[in-house]
Design an enzyme around this catalytic site. Structure first.
Site, PDB file in Angstrom:
ATOM      1  N   GLN A  33      64.764  35.576  47.584  1.00 60.00           N
ATOM      2  CA  GLN A  33      63.678  35.658  48.550  1.00 60.00           C
ATOM      3  C   GLN A  33      63.456  34.313  49.227  1.00 60.00           C
ATOM      4  OE1 GLN A  33      61.337  38.070  45.196  1.00 60.00           O
ATOM      5  NE2 GLN A  33      60.008  37.654  46.924  1.00 60.00           N
ATOM      6  N   PHE A  54      60.051  41.517  44.491  1.00 54.26           N
ATOM      7  CA  PHE A  54      58.703  41.512  43.887  1.00 54.26           C
ATOM      8  C   PHE A  54      58.275  40.135  43.400  1.00 54.26           C
ATOM      9  CE2 PHE A  54      60.935  45.560  42.646  1.00 54.26           C
ATOM     10  CZ  PHE A  54      60.416  46.330  43.663  1.00 54.26           C
ATOM     11  N   GLU A  88      62.214  34.726  43.831  1.00 53.01           N
ATOM     12  CA  GLU A  88      61.742  33.586  44.617  1.00 53.01           C
ATOM     13  C   GLU A  88      62.311  32.304  44.020  1.00 53.01           C
ATOM     14  OE1 GLU A  88      57.554  33.590  45.563  1.00 53.01           O
ATOM     15  OE2 GLU A  88      57.612  31.498  46.190  1.00 53.01           O
ATOM     16  N   ARG A 117      46.148  30.692  42.953  1.00 47.91           N
ATOM     17  CA  ARG A 117      45.825  31.994  43.549  1.00 47.91           C
ATOM     18  C   ARG A 117      44.979  32.829  42.591  1.00 47.91           C
ATOM     19  NH1 ARG A 117      46.857  35.414  48.042  1.00 47.91           N
ATOM     20  NH2 ARG A 117      47.653  33.585  49.094  1.00 47.91           N
ATOM     21  N   ARG A 126      54.491  39.761  42.692  1.00 44.78           N
ATOM     22  CA  ARG A 126      53.585  40.505  43.589  1.00 44.78           C
ATOM     23  C   ARG A 126      52.096  40.288  43.255  1.00 44.78           C
ATOM     24  NH1 ARG A 126      55.228  46.684  45.095  1.00 44.78           N
ATOM     25  NH2 ARG A 126      54.416  46.711  47.210  1.00 44.78           N
ATOM     26  N   PHE A 159      50.910  37.167  42.639  1.00 48.37           N
ATOM     27  CA  PHE A 159      51.033  35.717  42.389  1.00 48.37           C
ATOM     28  C   PHE A 159      49.794  35.154  41.694  1.00 48.37           C
ATOM     29  CE2 PHE A 159      52.027  31.311  44.053  1.00 48.37           C
ATOM     30  CZ  PHE A 159      53.331  31.267  43.653  1.00 48.37           C
ATOM     31  N   ALA A 168      54.002  36.088  49.264  1.00 49.74           N
ATOM     32  CA  ALA A 168      52.585  36.014  49.636  1.00 49.74           C
ATOM     33  C   ALA A 168      52.225  37.057  50.689  1.00 49.74           C
ATOM     34  CB  ALA A 168      52.219  34.606  50.114  1.00 49.74           C
ATOM     35  N   GLU A 177      51.213  42.731  48.771  1.00 48.36           N
ATOM     36  CA  GLU A 177      50.618  42.533  47.451  1.00 48.36           C
ATOM     37  C   GLU A 177      49.276  43.220  47.224  1.00 48.36           C
ATOM     38  OE1 GLU A 177      51.068  38.351  48.365  1.00 48.36           O
ATOM     39  OE2 GLU A 177      51.821  38.035  46.349  1.00 48.36           O
TER      40      GLU A 177
END
Lengths: 778, 162
Positions: A215, A246, A250, A328, A360, A362, A528, A730
Site C-alpha cells: 500500500q 486493510f 502498509e 489516532r 483499517r 488505525f 487513512a 475505515e
C-alpha cells in the site's frame, strides 16, 4: 491556424452522457476478476533464472542468537544462497517512523517468527525444505508475553502521549457520579486473501525493480534503496493490484520486499518471496490489542463532566507505525461525545510478539470503543436509556471542542440519529426485545445503537499530499496514473470516474495503470481512508490542466470565447459547434500543445502540533450510525446477528455501489474483530491461531440475514473535497461496535438493572457464556 | 515421476509431475492457469475451487495425480469465447467482488451449487458458501450475485429447452 481534422458538426444532445461521477460503476477490474484474467504478483510469469525464497524465523520469543549454521541448507540440491543480516549492504533498518527495526535479526530475536534468514532456491518447495535445515543457536532471554505485564512494568517503546483539554481532576472529584471501568479488546489479523508477496528483479547499473504487494510503494522504494545502499532513483516499485490490504501491507510489505531485494542483489537473480498463510500470520504485525480504562464524572442525567482515560496499546516488539496508531486512538477516544474536561493517555507497551501495525481504522476503532464502553457503563449504571444517553453527550453548539482542540463543524449525527431510529423502527423493536427477554429463559436478544464520527486526513499533516499523471493520446484515449494503490477498495474506478467527468468522457475511455514510483514520486501510503480524497483530487487537477489547454485550442478553432467551451458526451462544444474529443486531441497535437500533465494536491486547512497534541488534524468528519440486534443462547454462548440497519455519511458519493460495498465489508470485518477473531499465543509466545482453521474469519453464514445499508442522502461535503465526496474506507468498520454492545445488552438482560456485563472483545461464544454465568450470579 | 493426463477446460493436457504436486500447482505452474488462486494453502478459504468431473473441489487439497483422467474446469474455462458464464456476469453486475482474489473460487462454488440446486434460497446460498472466505465484501453482494446468477442460469436452461 490548422483546420480540425473533420468538419464541425452539429452537436448531439449534450445530456446524452451523464457525468461519470455520482453514479454506480463496476470495479475497474470486475470483468477480469470474474474471468480469472486479473494478474496478481503471484500470477506473473517469472523471469529467467528466478529464485524462490523461504524464511527462517525465530522459535524463541526473546533470545540472543549465538550461531547460525546454514551448511545443511546450502548442501541441498537446488539451493543457491542463504541470506542473513550480514548480506545487507546498507543499514539493516526498515523502521517506518523511527529508525532501528532490523530487516533480518542480527544478534537478538524479539518474537516467535522474527525473520533471521532467507533461503534462495530453484523452487518454493526446495526453499522451504532448506529453510528447515538452517540451525539457529541461541540463549533464551525472559520475554514479556502479556499486555498486563508490560503495563505493570512500564515496559514502553516510547514515553506516553497525552491529550489534555481543561482540568479534569476537580470535576471528576465533585461530579455527582464517578465511574471507573475498563475493557479489553484483542488484536486482529488482516487476513487479506492474497498473502504478502514481492518479486525483485535486478537490472543494469545496480537498479532494482520490485513488484511489491504494498500500500506504500514509496516507502518500499525508500527502504530498499537504504538496504541496498542505492539512490532512490535506482529503485522502482510497482503494484497493479493487491488481493486485499486493510493496512497490513502498509509497513509490513517492506519486510517481504526488502528481503527479496537483498536476495536479488546478492544472487544476481530475480527473487520472489511469497509468504504462505501460516508464515504470514506468524511473522507479520496485526491490529493492536488494547486495555482501555476510564475514570468519568457524570451528572444525574448521564451527561459527562470530565474524563480521564488511559489507552494501553500492545505494540508488539517494535515501534513500527504505533505512534500514528496511538495518536489516532487518542483522537477518536471521544467518538461523537463532548468531554468538557479531558485527559487521554496513550501507552506504547512493548511485548515479545509480532509488531502491531496499521489495520483499517488505525487505532481509531479502539479509541471509539473506549468511548462506547464508557457510555454503556454510564447508561447501565444510572439506568438511563442508552440512546438518550448518547444523544445527551453528542457534540453540539457550545459543546464542540475535541480533546485535541479542533472545533467540530458540520456535525451530522443528531439529524442522522432521528432518521435511523425511524427507519430501523428502533422504539418498537426495543419494546419487543424486552418483551422477548421477559418470557424466554434460555434465548435472549440484545439491541444496540452506536455512532461513529471519524476524522479524515492523516494525523500527520505532511502525509496529506498526492500526485497524479494523466496523458491524453491523439486517439482521445486517456491513461491515468496516481500514487494510490488498488487493493479492492475501488480506488481506481473512482479516480477514473473523476477524470472521465472532467473530460466529459465515457468511463471506458480512461485506463487506470499500475502504481509505480517511476511515474508519480514521493507518495503517501494508500491509507487513512484518504485514497480517493487525495489521489482523486490530484488526478482532477491534472485532468483540468489538460482540459484548459484543450479548451483554448477549441476556442481558437471555434472562434468562441474559452468560457463557452464545454466537454460533454465524448465531445467538445461551443454554442452549436462541436468536435469529437479525439478530433480535438489530434488538433492539439498538431498545434504542439501538451496533452500530458501532472497534478498535485495538498489538503488545505490542516495542522497539528505533536508536542502539545493540539490543532486541526482533520479536514472534516465522516459520520455513521448502526442499530444491531442479536440473539444469544445463554446455555452455550452461541449467538447470531439478526438484523443490522446502517445509515452512513459519504458526502456526495462518487460511486454508490462501491461505497456501499465498503460499508458492508467494513462492518463485517469489524464484527469479526469484535466477536469471533481471537488471536491466541501460548505461554512461550507462539501464535497458535495462524491459519483460518483456528482463526475464525466471518463467512457468509455468520453475517446478518437482514442487513440494510443506506447512504445519507443529499449530503455533499461542506469542505471542498473531490466532487464533495467523503472518505469511506475505515469509518464503517467501527459501526460493528453496535453488535458488541447488543451482545452486552443481551447478557445484561439476565441480571438486575444497573449491572454492567463484563464482556470484553472479541466476544466469542466462550466469553458470552462466561458473562451469562456471571450475570446469573449478579 | 508419474505422468498425468486430464482434460482441462476442454483441452487434453498431460505432464510429468512430482507425485506430491497439488492440482492447484499443476494448474498454475504447468498450465499457467493463474485464475485459480492460493489463499490459505490449507483447504479453508476456497480461493482455489475448480470443478473436477463437474463438482467443485478445493484444488489445494487434491494431488494432480488424483485428477488423472478427469475433466477439470477452471475459471478460465467458464466463458464461451466472448460470452461470459451467467454466474460471471452476475458477480460483475451485482458488485459481488472487491479485491477479486476470492472471486474465481466463489464463482466456481456458486455454479456447482446451482447444478445441484437450481433455485437456492438465500439461506442455502449462505450455507453453501461456508467454505469460501471473502475478506472484503461482507458477502451481501456475493449472495445477491449467486441469486442473480442462478436465475440467469435457469433462464438460459429454459431457453435452451424451448
Amino acid at each position: 491556424m490548422t483546420m480540425p481534422p473533420s468538419p464541425l458538426t452539429m452537436p448531439p444532445s449534450p445530456s446524452a452522457s451523464p457525468s461519470a461521477v455520482h453514479v454506480t460503476a463496476a470495479h475497474d477490474s470486475a470483468l477480469k476478476h470474474t474471468t480469472g484474467e486479473a494478474i496478481y504478483i503471484d500470477d506473473m510469469p517469472l523471469p529467467r533464472g528466478a529464485l524462490h525464497l523461504a524464511l527462517v524465523t525465530s522459535a524463541w520469543a526473546h533470545a540472543r542468537i549465538t550461531g547460525i549454521d546454514v551448511g545443511a541448507a546450502l548442501a541441498l540440491p537446488g539451493v543457491s544462497a542463504v541470506i542473513t543480516a550480514k548480506d545487507i549492504i546498507g543499514p539493516n533498518d526498515i523502521g517506518a517512523i523511527v529508525p532501528g527495526e532490523v530487516l533480518l535479526a542480527e544478534d537478538l530475536v524479539e518474537y516467535v517468527g522474527h525473520p533471521i534468514a532467507a533461503v534462495c532456491a530453484r523452487d518454493e518447495d526446495t526453499a522451504r525444505r532448506a529453510a528447515a535445515l538452517v540451525t539457529i543457536e541461541g540463549a533464551p532471554l525472559p520475554p514479556v508475553l502479556a499486555l498486563d505485564a508490560a503495563i505493570g512494568d512500564k515496559h514502553y517503546l516510547l514515553p506516553p502521549s497525552v491529550f489534555l483539554r481543561g482540568d479534569p481532576d476537580p470535576d471528576l472529584a465533585r461530579a455527582p457520579h464517578r465511574l471507573t471501568g475498563s475493557v479489553r479488546v484483542g488484536g486482529q489479523d488482516h487476513f487479506y486473501l492474497e498473502t504478502q508477496v514481492a518479486l525483485a528483479i535486478p537490472g543494469e547499473d545496480r537498479d532494482m525493480l520490485v513488484h511489491s504487494g504494498t500500500q506504500h510503494p514509496t516507502e518500499v522504494q525508500h527502504l530498499v534503496a537504504r538496504l541496498l545502499s542505492l539512490d532512490m532513483n535506482a529503485v522502482t516499485v510497482e503494484i497493479r493490484r493487491m488481493g486485499g490490504g486493510f493496512g497490513g501491507k502498509e509497513s509490513q510489505a517492506t519486510l517481504v520486499a526488502g528481503i527479496a531485494a537483498v536476495a536479488a542483489r546478492v544472487t544476481g537473480h530475480p527473487c520472489k518471496l511469497r509468504l504462505d498463510r501460516d508464515t504470514d500470520m506468524e511473522v507479520t504485525g496485526k491490529r493492536h490489542g488494547f486495555l482501555l480504562s476510564w475514570d468519568v464524572g457524570v451528572d444525574d442525567e448521564g451527561r459527562i463532566l470530565a474524563v480521564d482515560m488511559t489507552l494501553a496499546a500492545d505494540c508488539g516488539w517494535s515501534i513500527d507505525l504505533s505512534p500514528g496508531v496511538v495518536s489516532r486512538a487518542l483522537s477518536h477516544a471521544d467518538n461523537a461525545y463532548f468531554y468538557p474536561h479531558v485527559r487521554l493517555t496513550g501507552l506504547y507497551c512493548k511485548t515479545n510478539r509480532q509488531s502491531n501495525t496499521a489495520f483499517r481504522g488505525f487505532g481509531g476503532p479502539q479509541g471509539m470503543m473506549a468511548a462506547e464502553a464508557m457510555v454503556d457503563h454510564i447508561a447501565r449504571t444510572l439506568q438511563l436509556d442508552p440512546v438518550e444517553t448518547r444523544r445527551r453527550n453528542f457534540y453540539g453548539p457550545g459543546r464542540d471542542i475535541t480533546p485535541y482542540h479542533q472545533t467540530v463543524e458540520h456535525f451530522r449525527l443528531p439529524a442522522m440519529l432521528e432518521t435511523l431510529l425511524a427507519s430501523a423502527d428502533y422504539a418498537t423493536r426495543r419494546a419487543s426485545v424486552d418483551a422477548f427477554n421477559a418470557t424466554n429463559p434460555t434465548l435472549r436478544k440484545g439491541l444496540a445503537l452506536s455512532p461513529v464520527k471519524f476524522g479524515v486526513s492523516f494525523n500527520k499533516p505532511e502525509m496529506n499530499q498526492a500526485g497524479a499523471l494523466v496523458h491524453v493520446y491523439t486517439d482521445g484515449s486517456v491513461s491515468l496514473n496516481h500514487g494510490g494503490t488498488e487493493m479492492g477498495q475501488g480506488l481506481f474506478v473512482k479516480v477514473a470516474q473523476v477524470v472521465a467527468a472532467v473530460f466529459g468522457l465515457d468511463l471506458d475511455r480512461i485506463k487506470p495503470t499500475a502504481t509505480t514510483t517511476g511515474k508519480v514520486p514521493n507518495t503517501s501510503p494508500t491509507a487513512a481512508s484518504s485514497g480517493t480524497d487525495l489521489n482523486g483530487m490530484a488526478a482532477k487537477i491534472a485532468a483540468e490542466t489538460i482540459r484548459a489547454r484543450m479548451a483554448e485550442q477549441a476556442a481558437a478553432l471555434f472562434e468562441e470565447p474559452v468560457e463557452a467551451i464545454r466537454f460533454e458526451s465524448n465531445r467538445v462544444f461551443a454554442g452549436n459547434k462541436s468536435l469529437s474529443f479525439p478530433e480535438l486531441a489530434e488538433a492539439c497535437h498538431g498545434e504542439r500543445i501538451s496533452l500530458s500533465s501532472t497534478g498535485f494536491y495538498r489538503t488545505p486547512k490542516i495542522h497539528f502540533d505533536r508536542t502539545t497534541n493540539t490543532g486541526r488534524p482533520f479536514l472534516y468528519f465522516a459520520h455513521g450510525l448502526a442499530v444491531s440486534e442479536v440473539a444469544i443462547d445463554t446455555l452455550t454462548g452461541e449467538w447470531k446477528p439478526l438484523r443490522v440497519d446502517i445509515l452512513h455519511d459519504v458526502g456526495a458519493s462518487l460511486n454508490p455501489a462501491v461505497d456501499k460495498g465498503q460499508i458492508e465489508g467494513g462492518f463485517i470485518q469489524g464484527m469479526g474483530w469484535l466477536t469471533m477473531e481471537e488471536l491466541v499465543w501460548d505461554k512461550v509466545g507462539r501464535l497458535r491461531t495462524h491459519a483460518p482453521s483456528t482463526y475464525k474469519i466471518p463467512t457468509a453464514r455468520d453475517v446478518p440475514a437482514v442487513f440494510t445499508v443506506e447512504l445519507l442522502a443529499d449530503a455533499p461535503n461542506e469542505e471542498a473535497t473531490v466532487f464533495r465526496s467523503k472518505a469511506v474506507g475505515e469509518p464503517p468498520l467501527v459501526l460493528a461496535l453496535s453488535v458488541w454492545l447488543a451482545l452486552r445488552d443481551a447478557v445484561g438482560s439476565l441480571a438486575p438493572a444497573g449491572w454492567v456485563p463484563p464482556l470484553a472483545a472479541p466476544a466469542t461464544p466462550e466469553k458470552i457464556l462466561m458473562a451469562c454465568e456471571e450475570a446469573r450470579r449478579a | 515421476m508419474p505422468t498425468v493426463s486430464m482434460t482441462v477446460n476442454g483441452k487434453q493436457v498431460s505432464g510429468e509431475v512430482d507425485a506430491r504436486k497439488l492440482l492447484v500447482e499443476f494448474l498454475r505452474e504447468n498450465l499457467l492457469l493463474t485464475g485459480t488462486h492460493v489463499g490459505c494453502d490449507t483447504s479453508q478459504c476456497g480461493a482455489c475451487v475448480v470443478h473436477v468431473d463437474g463438482r467443485s473441489v478445493k484444488s489445494c487439497t487434491m494431488l494432480a495425480v488424483m485428477a488423472d483422467g478427469a475433466s477439470v474446469t477452471t475459471i478460465e474455462g467458464m466463458a464461451s469465447g466472448e460470452t461470459m458464464h451467467p454466474m460471471q456476469e452476475a458477480f460483475r453486475e451485482q458488485h459481488g467482488l472487491q479485491c477479486g482474489f476470492c472471486t474465481p473460487g466463489m464463482v466456481m462454488s456458486a455454479v456447482d451449487l446451482v447444478a445441484v440446486n437450481p433455485d437456492p434460497s438465500e439461506a442455502e446460498i449462505r450455507h453453501w458458501l461456508g467454505g469460501n472466505i471473502c475478506r472484503c465484501t461482507g458477502y451481501h453482494n456475493i449472495v445477491e450475485a449467486v441469486r442473480d446468477g442462478a436465475a440467469r442460469m435457469r433462464a438460459l436452461g429454459k431457453a435452451a429447452a424451448e
